[in-house]
Design a protein around this motif. Structure first.
Motif, PDB file in Angstrom:
ATOM      1  N   THR A 109      70.335  -3.382  41.793  1.00 30.76           N
ATOM      2  CA  THR A 109      69.464  -2.241  41.514  1.00 30.76           C
ATOM      3  C   THR A 109      70.188  -0.901  41.479  1.00 30.76           C
ATOM      4  O   THR A 109      69.557   0.120  41.233  1.00 30.76           O
ATOM      5  N   THR A 167      71.527   0.851  43.984  1.00 29.56           N
ATOM      6  CA  THR A 167      71.081   1.713  45.072  1.00 29.56           C
ATOM      7  C   THR A 167      71.991   1.491  46.272  1.00 29.56           C
ATOM      8  O   THR A 167      72.808   0.573  46.286  1.00 29.56           O
ATOM      9  N   VAL A 208      62.985  -7.439  44.888  1.00 26.25           N
ATOM     10  CA  VAL A 208      63.928  -6.789  43.971  1.00 26.25           C
ATOM     11  C   VAL A 208      63.154  -6.057  42.876  1.00 26.25           C
ATOM     12  O   VAL A 208      63.476  -4.917  42.526  1.00 26.25           O
ATOM     13  N   GLU A 209      62.105  -6.696  42.360  1.00 21.31           N
ATOM     14  CA  GLU A 209      61.279  -6.048  41.343  1.00 21.31           C
ATOM     15  C   GLU A 209      60.608  -4.797  41.911  1.00 21.31           C
ATOM     16  O   GLU A 209      60.496  -3.776  41.219  1.00 21.31           O
ATOM     17  N   LEU A 244      63.079  -1.984  42.036  1.00 24.07           N
ATOM     18  CA  LEU A 244      63.267  -1.420  40.702  1.00 24.07           C
ATOM     19  C   LEU A 244      62.080  -0.535  40.297  1.00 24.07           C
ATOM     20  O   LEU A 244      62.267   0.520  39.681  1.00 24.07           O
ATOM     21  N   LYS A 266      62.324   2.707  42.316  1.00 23.23           N
ATOM     22  CA  LYS A 266      63.413   3.514  41.755  1.00 23.23           C
ATOM     23  C   LYS A 266      62.978   4.176  40.457  1.00 23.23           C
ATOM     24  O   LYS A 266      63.248   5.363  40.228  1.00 23.23           O
TER      25      LYS A 266
END
Length: 145
Positions: free
Chosen positions: A20, A22, A54-55, A58, A61
Motif C-alpha cells: 500500500t 504506507t 489491505v483493501e 487502500l 489512503k
C-alpha cells in the motif's frame, strides 16, 4: 496489487506497507482511528492483515490522500458506505471540513423557527465583519491583534 494480495490469506505489517506504500506507524495510527481496520494478532502479537484489511487500507489512503478528506470526514464516509447509506451534503462537506453553504438572502419559510432568525442575524453580522476585513486588506491595512 490485486493478484499479489490474493495469493496469501494473511499479511504482516511490513508486507501491507509494501503493498500500500504506507509506513507501519501510519497503519497503527489508522487502526486506532478507524474501527473498520482491525487486523488479527497472532500468538506473538504480530498483526495479521487479511485481504479485506489491505483493501480497507487502500480505501482509507485514497480518501485521505487523493480525495482530501480529514480523518473525521473519512470515518463518516466509511461508516456511511458500510451501513449502505448514501452520502448526504453534510457528509460531503465533512470531507473538507468546510460548512455547507447557507443562503442568507433567502426569505424565511412560514414553518421556520425563531432559531432560524437568530442564525440569520448572526450570519449577517459575520458577513459584515468579513467585508470589513476584506476592505482593510484591499487597502493594505494591517490587522492588529
Amino acid at each position: 496489487m490485486a493478484t499479489e494480495a490474493q495469493k496469501k490469506l494473511f499479511y504482516k505489517i511490513g508486507e501491507v506497507c509494501s503493498l500500500t506504500d504506507t509506513q507501519p506507524y501510519v497503519l497503527r495510527f489508522w487502526e486506532s482511528e478507524f474501527p473498520q481496520l482491525a487486523p488479527r494478532k497472532n500468538r506473538t502479537g504480530q498483526r495479521l492483515y487479511r485481504h479485506r484489511d489491505v483493501e480497507m487500507v487502500l480505501e482509507i489512503k485514497k480518501l485521505l490522500y487523493d480525495e482530501g478528506f480529514t480523518i473525521a470526514g473519512a470515518k463518516k464516509r466509511l461508516e456511511a458506505e458500510l451501513t449502505g447509506r448514501t452520502p448526504t451534503p453534510q457528509t460531503e462537506a465533512a470531507r473538507s471540513e468546510t460548512p455547507v453553504p447557507v443562503s442568507v438572502s433567502a426569505s424565511p419559510t412560514p414553518n421556520s423557527a425563531a432559531g432560524d432568525d437568530r442564525e440569520r442575524s448572526v450570519l449577517l453580522e459575520v458577513r459584515e465583519q468579513l467585508r470589513e476585513i476584506l476592505t482593510l486588506l484591499d487597502r493594505g491595512g494591517k490587522i492588529n491583534y
